[in-house]
Design an enzyme around this catalytic site. Structure first.
Site, PDB file in Angstrom:
ATOM      1  CG  ASN A  20       5.243  13.960  -7.145  1.00 42.40           C
ATOM      2  OD1 ASN A  20       5.174  12.747  -7.314  1.00 42.40           O
ATOM      3  ND2 ASN A  20       5.496  14.467  -5.952  1.00 42.40           N
ATOM      4  CB  CYS A  82       7.927   7.606  -5.921  1.00 41.05           C
ATOM      5  SG  CYS A  82       7.668   9.330  -6.390  1.00 41.05           S
ATOM      6  N   GLY A  83       6.212   6.742  -8.948  1.00 43.06           N
ATOM      7  CA  GLY A  83       6.357   6.716 -10.400  1.00 43.06           C
ATOM      8  C   GLY A  83       6.987   7.971 -10.967  1.00 43.06           C
ATOM      9  NE  ARG A 219       1.578   4.816   1.918  1.00 44.45           N
ATOM     10  CZ  ARG A 219       2.246   3.673   1.986  1.00 44.45           C
ATOM     11  NH1 ARG A 219       1.973   2.803   2.941  1.00 44.45           N
ATOM     12  NH2 ARG A 219       3.190   3.385   1.110  1.00 44.45           N
ATOM     13  CB  CYS A 227       0.341  10.748  -7.043  1.00 42.23           C
ATOM     14  SG  CYS A 227       0.738   9.158  -6.270  1.00 42.23           S
TER      15      CYS A 227
END
Length: 284
Positions: A20, A82-83, A219, A227
């Site tokens: 990510n 947002c981890g 999204r 994610c």
């Protein structure tokens, strides 16, 4: 790294957490944040730097935090959580000397996160207490929380769990994640009126009680290699159903995360990598 988003030169750091990927900008010198158009151009993989999200480092909002950050999706929209980004921000602050010691706090748009550096490239983040009530997700049309919801979507019934991790998540359990209709069903759920703020959609396969495979349709981004909040959401939904243990390994296309949740009012703790890719300067 510093940034001046309106003079044509933009210095940044490219990072990723389990694939990510992010562009990190330091706005603590008073530089205004990028607008939606600039954020989308910067995130464009053909004409910009390219990333899933942009993370802007800002002055802290709470007394205990060393810094704050905001999140811009690749389409220019904002995100509350947002981890993977939280871990990358933490690693960036350690490298820049802002964060001293192995345990510190950073402010996200959603909450203050306790962060712990586990080793040079691995961080854990307290991601907050999961919220299952439909009004808190938000999920319209349901009065009370359920382990499984069902929605008619384009002639088929989609069954899913739902939770807020500071942002809305739907979790669809599947037999084989490789064959899951991620883009089709993900897009349909995001457009469904039951999710007034849209939704991140995870497709989770239980390999065994200690291991989950996951793909997430986010999204404002689409499917990503990982994610962090989606991994937390999938884990807690499956834990709530009794499908997996309270400490679980989540395998995503870009890497692995570890999710721990003691239950109910406890915070979810996520652990995983934070990787520096390169530092650069973008000429707009």
């Amino acid at each position: 790294m510093s940034a001046d988003v309106h003079t044509g030169r933009l210095r940044f750091t490219k990072m990723h957490g389990a694939g990510n990927d992010f562009v990190v900008l330091d706005l603590r010198n008073g530089t205004p944040p990028p607008d939606a158009s600039l954020a989308a151009r910067l995130a464009d993989r053909h004409f910009g730097v390219g990333c899933d999200q942009i993370l802007t480092i800002e002055t802290p909002r709470s007394a205990e935090a060393v810094a704050a950050y905001r999140i811009w999706n690749s389409d220019g929209s904002h995100s509350q959580q947002c981890g993977n980004g939280a871990r990358c921000v933490a690693a960036w602050l350690v490298r820049e000397g802002t964060a001293q010691g192995d345990v510190f706090t950073i402010d996200s748009p959603f909450t203050a996160h306790r962060v712990e550096r586990l080793d040079a490239g691995t961080y854990s983040v307290a991601m907050g207490v999961p919220q299952f009530e439909p009004t808190q997700i938000p999920l319209a049309g349901f009065a009370h929380a359920r382990d499984e919801y069902a929605l008619p979507v384009h002639g088929e019934t989609v069954r899913f769990g739902a939770v807020s991790m500071g942002n809305p998540h739907a979790v669809v359990e599947v037999g084989r994640v490789d064959a899951a209709p991620v883009e089709r069903v993900g897009a349909l759920l995001q457009q469904n009126a039951a999710f007034p703020e849209s939704v991140n959609v995870g497709f989770a396969q239980v390999v065994d009680p200690a291991h989950v495979r996951l793909r997430v349709y986010e999204r404002g981004v689409g499917e990503t290699l990982a994610c962090g909040s989606g991994a937390c959401a999938a884990a807690v939904v499956l834990m709530h159903r009794g499908r997996v243990e309270r400490d679980v390994r989540v395998s995503l296309p870009g890497g692995e995360l570890r999710i721990r949740w003691a239950g109910e009012q406890a915070q979810v703790v996520m652990s995983g990598p934070a990787v520096f890719v390169f530092d650069g300067e973008w000429n707009q």
